[in-house]
Structures are given as structure tokens and as C-alpha cells.
Motif scaffolding. Structure first.
Motif, PDB file in Angstrom:
ATOM      1  N   ASP A 202       0.845  -1.194   0.000  1.00 62.01           N
ATOM      2  CA  ASP A 202       0.000   0.000   0.000  1.00 62.01           C
ATOM      3  C   ASP A 202       0.885   1.251   0.000  1.00 62.01           C
ATOM      4  O   ASP A 202       1.651   1.475   0.938  1.00 62.01           O
TER       5      ASP A 202
ATOM      6  N   ASN B  90      -7.724  12.018 -10.772  1.00 60.83           N
ATOM      7  CA  ASN B  90      -8.512  12.415 -11.951  1.00 60.83           C
ATOM      8  C   ASN B  90      -8.437  13.940 -12.079  1.00 60.83           C
ATOM      9  O   ASN B  90      -7.890  14.607 -11.199  1.00 60.83           O
TER      10      ASN B  90
ATOM     11  N   GLY C 134     -11.736   6.597  -6.521  1.00 59.98           N
ATOM     12  CA  GLY C 134     -11.524   5.234  -6.029  1.00 59.98           C
ATOM     13  C   GLY C 134     -10.062   4.851  -6.116  1.00 59.98           C
ATOM     14  O   GLY C 134      -9.193   5.722  -6.213  1.00 59.98           O
TER      15      GLY C 134
ATOM     16  N   VAL D 259      -6.225   3.933  -5.885  1.00 60.13           N
ATOM     17  CA  VAL D 259      -5.140   4.481  -5.074  1.00 60.13           C
ATOM     18  C   VAL D 259      -5.474   5.913  -4.636  1.00 60.13           C
ATOM     19  O   VAL D 259      -5.089   6.349  -3.533  1.00 60.13           O
ATOM     20  N   ASP D 260      -6.215   6.638  -5.457  1.00 58.43           N
ATOM     21  CA  ASP D 260      -6.632   8.004  -5.133  1.00 58.43           C
ATOM     22  C   ASP D 260      -7.484   8.011  -3.850  1.00 58.43           C
ATOM     23  O   ASP D 260      -7.243   8.803  -2.922  1.00 58.43           O
TER      24      ASP D 260
ATOM     25  N   SER E 219      -2.734   4.705 -14.338  1.00 59.18           N
ATOM     26  CA  SER E 219      -3.671   4.371 -15.445  1.00 59.18           C
ATOM     27  C   SER E 219      -3.966   2.883 -15.629  1.00 59.18           C
ATOM     28  O   SER E 219      -4.761   2.534 -16.502  1.00 59.18           O
TER      29      SER E 219
ATOM     30  N   GLY F 287      -5.411   0.779 -13.577  1.00 58.83           N
ATOM     31  CA  GLY F 287      -6.588   0.278 -12.858  1.00 58.83           C
ATOM     32  C   GLY F 287      -7.842   0.657 -13.629  1.00 58.83           C
ATOM     33  O   GLY F 287      -8.065   0.202 -14.753  1.00 58.83           O
ATOM     34  N   VAL F 288      -8.649   1.518 -13.026  1.00 58.34           N
ATOM     35  CA  VAL F 288      -9.904   1.979 -13.633  1.00 58.34           C
ATOM     36  C   VAL F 288      -9.700   2.537 -15.052  1.00 58.34           C
ATOM     37  O   VAL F 288     -10.554   2.365 -15.915  1.00 58.34           O
TER      38      VAL F 288
HETATM   39  N1  AR6 Z   1      -1.258   1.429  -3.103  1.00 55.17           N
HETATM   40  C1  AR6 Z   1      -0.622   1.178  -4.271  1.00 55.17           C
HETATM   41  N2  AR6 Z   1      -1.260   0.887  -5.415  1.00 55.17           N
HETATM   42  C2  AR6 Z   1      -2.611   0.842  -5.376  1.00 55.17           C
HETATM   43  C3  AR6 Z   1      -3.359   1.117  -4.205  1.00 55.17           C
HETATM   44  C4  AR6 Z   1      -2.627   1.421  -3.025  1.00 55.17           C
HETATM   45  N3  AR6 Z   1      -3.225   1.691  -1.852  1.00 55.17           N
HETATM   46  N4  AR6 Z   1      -4.686   1.003  -4.504  1.00 55.17           N
HETATM   47  C5  AR6 Z   1      -4.765   0.677  -5.806  1.00 55.17           C
HETATM   48  N5  AR6 Z   1      -3.522   0.573  -6.335  1.00 55.17           N
HETATM   49  P1  AR6 Z   1      -6.313   3.142 -10.105  1.00 55.17           P
HETATM   50  P2  AR6 Z   1      -6.046   4.724 -12.607  1.00 55.17           P
HETATM   51  C6  AR6 Z   1      -3.108   0.265  -7.725  1.00 55.17           C
HETATM   52  O1  AR6 Z   1      -7.608   2.586 -10.583  1.00 55.17           O
HETATM   53  O2  AR6 Z   1      -6.155   3.515 -13.451  1.00 55.17           O
HETATM   54  C7  AR6 Z   1      -9.576   6.828  -9.369  1.00 55.17           C
HETATM   55  O3  AR6 Z   1     -10.953   6.748  -9.114  1.00 55.17           O
HETATM   56  C8  AR6 Z   1      -4.050  -0.505  -8.610  1.00 55.17           C
HETATM   57  O4  AR6 Z   1      -3.956  -1.891  -8.352  1.00 55.17           O
HETATM   58  O5  AR6 Z   1      -6.206   3.587  -8.709  1.00 55.17           O
HETATM   59  O6  AR6 Z   1      -4.971   5.731 -12.930  1.00 55.17           O
HETATM   60  C9  AR6 Z   1      -9.127   8.237  -9.741  1.00 55.17           C
HETATM   61  O7  AR6 Z   1      -9.876   9.216  -9.066  1.00 55.17           O
HETATM   62  C10 AR6 Z   1      -3.524  -0.160  -9.998  1.00 55.17           C
HETATM   63  O8  AR6 Z   1      -2.393  -0.992 -10.310  1.00 55.17           O
HETATM   64  O9  AR6 Z   1      -5.854   4.410 -11.027  1.00 55.17           O
HETATM   65  C11 AR6 Z   1      -9.370   8.268 -11.214  1.00 55.17           C
HETATM   66  O10 AR6 Z   1     -10.711   8.586 -11.515  1.00 55.17           O
HETATM   67  C12 AR6 Z   1      -2.978   1.267  -9.816  1.00 55.17           C
HETATM   68  O11 AR6 Z   1      -2.965   1.506  -8.408  1.00 55.17           O
HETATM   69  C13 AR6 Z   1      -9.079   6.860 -11.665  1.00 55.17           C
HETATM   70  O12 AR6 Z   1      -9.272   6.035 -10.519  1.00 55.17           O
HETATM   71  C14 AR6 Z   1      -3.817   2.342 -10.490  1.00 55.17           C
HETATM   72  O13 AR6 Z   1      -5.202   2.040 -10.414  1.00 55.17           O
HETATM   73  C15 AR6 Z   1      -7.641   6.705 -12.105  1.00 55.17           C
HETATM   74  O14 AR6 Z   1      -7.463   5.424 -12.663  1.00 55.17           O
END
Ligand code: AR6
Length: 163
Positions: free
Chosen positions: A8, A22, A29, A31-32, A115, A117-118
Motif C-alpha cells: 500500500d 482524476n 476510487g 489508489v486516489d 492508469s 486500474g480503472v
Molecule cells: N497502493 C498502491 N497501489 C494501489 C493502491 C494502493 N493503496 N490502490 C490501488 N492501487 P487506479 P487509474 C493500484 O484505478 O487507473 C480513481 O478513481 C491498482 O492496483 O487507482 O490511474 C481516480 O480518481 C492499480 O495498479 O488508477 C481516477 O478517476 C494502480 O494503483 C481513476 O481512478 C492504479 O489504479 C484513475 O485510474
């Protein structure tokens, strides 16, 4: 030095952690969400004053209740198939985050997999971009951490860093 850490990102006591935010910079959601929860409501009160952030750019805030001194908020591309400039925007996220870090005296910095994840960016291609920009900035930092949530992601970074 570039190091891969599985876990984490909100737990890391580095000078700066990077947030995959974002354009509003008001939380979300993934990591944000985790970063905003761990930093406390002061973070949103602060990011509200930053006027949002364009994809590929980066803005800095204090870390508030986080062990990290700063959060560097960057906005990755949403994956639309790869012909919408996604790679250039993602490269810019890493580059701009490093530039903002240097402007603020950051010596140790941790990145999530922006980028992937979502936002749906293919992981192998995203990791290649992350690793190449990390390599370019490596001499100007004491430590760069690729913080991966899953073991699969950590393995991918380790493999590409070894190439
Ligand atoms: N520590 C490290 N990595 C993490 C954690 C954590 N606590 N939680 C998730 N990840 P994402 P995106 C990883 O979806 O694709 C948000 O809603 C996760 O497994 O967080 O850039 C923003 O507000 C993945 O590998 O980010 C935006 O709207 C990575 O972090 C949107 O999501 C990125 O996943 C951004 O989407």
C-alpha cells in the motif's frame, strides 16, 4: 536506485508519493481514494484550491496525515485503444511528476502503476513507459520506488527492470 515494493503506497515514508488522480483532484476510487482516506480531509480542502489538473500534468500538495511529506497528483490517460495519444500522456505523467518533485527538493519518491486500474491502460505497455522514465531520472534521486499493489504487478516491474 529503483526499487520495487509490493503493498500500500499510503504506508511509505518517502519524501513524496504520486497519486493516480482524476482531473478534478478531489478524490476517487483506487489508489486516489486510499491516499485521500489516509491523508485526512485536509487533503481535499487543499486540492480544491489547485484548480484541477490536465492529463499528463502533475501538481503537488502536502501529505498531511501520511508518512510521506508530499503527494504529487498526476492524471493518467484513459485507455481508448492506443491511438489517442495515450502513451505520450502517460510518459508525461511520469516526467512531470519527477520535474515537480525536483522543484520541491524531493529525493525519495514512490509511484503507483498510473492508469492501469480503472483507466484500463494495458499493464505491460504501461510498465515499459514507467520503467523508461524512471531510468531517465534515476541519477537525480536517492530512491525511486515502483509501488505495486499485486504480486503480479511487482513481478512485471522486476522483469522489465532486469532487461
Ligand atoms: N497502493 C498502491 N497501489 C494501489 C493502491 C494502493 N493503496 N490502490 C490501488 N492501487 P487506479 P487509474 C493500484 O484505478 O487507473 C480513481 O478513481 C491498482 O492496483 O487507482 O490511474 C481516480 O480518481 C492499480 O495498479 O488508477 C481516477 O478517476 C494502480 O494503483 C481513476 O481512478 C492504479 O489504479 C484513475 O485510474
Amino acid at each position: 536506485m529503483i526499487r520495487v515494493v509490493q503493498g500500500d503506497i499510503t504506508r511509505l515514508a518517502v519524501d513524496a508519493i504520486v497519486n493516480a488522480a482524476n482531473e478534478t483532484l478531489l478524490g476517487g476510487g483506487g489508489v486516489d481514494g486510499a491516499i485521500h482516506r489516509a491523508a485526512g480531509p485536509e487533503l481535499k480542502a487543499y486540492t480544491r484550491t489547485l484548480g484541477g489538473c490536465r492529463p499528463g500534468d502533475a501538481k503537488i500538495s502536502p501529505g498531511f496525515r501520511l508518512p510521506a511529506r508530499f503527494v504529487i497528483h498526476t492524471v493518467g490517460p484513459v485507455w481508448h485503444g492506443g491511438d489517442q495519444g495515450e502513451a505520450e500522456v502517460l510518459r508525461s505523467c511520469y516526467r512531470r511528476s519527477f520535474e515537480v518533485a525536483l522543484e520541491n527538493g524531493v529525493r525519495t519518491i514512490a509511484f503507483p502503476a498510473i492508469s492501469t486500474g480503472v483507466y484500463g491502460y494495458p499493464k505491460e505497455a504501461a510498465t515499459r513507459i514507467a520503467v523508461s522514465v524512471m531510468r531517465a531520472f534515476e541519477p537525480r534521486f536517492d530512491e525511486i520506488i515502483a509501488c505495486c499493489f499485486s504480486a503480479d504487478d511487482a513481478e512485471r516491474y522486476r522483469r522489465l527492470l532486469a532487461e
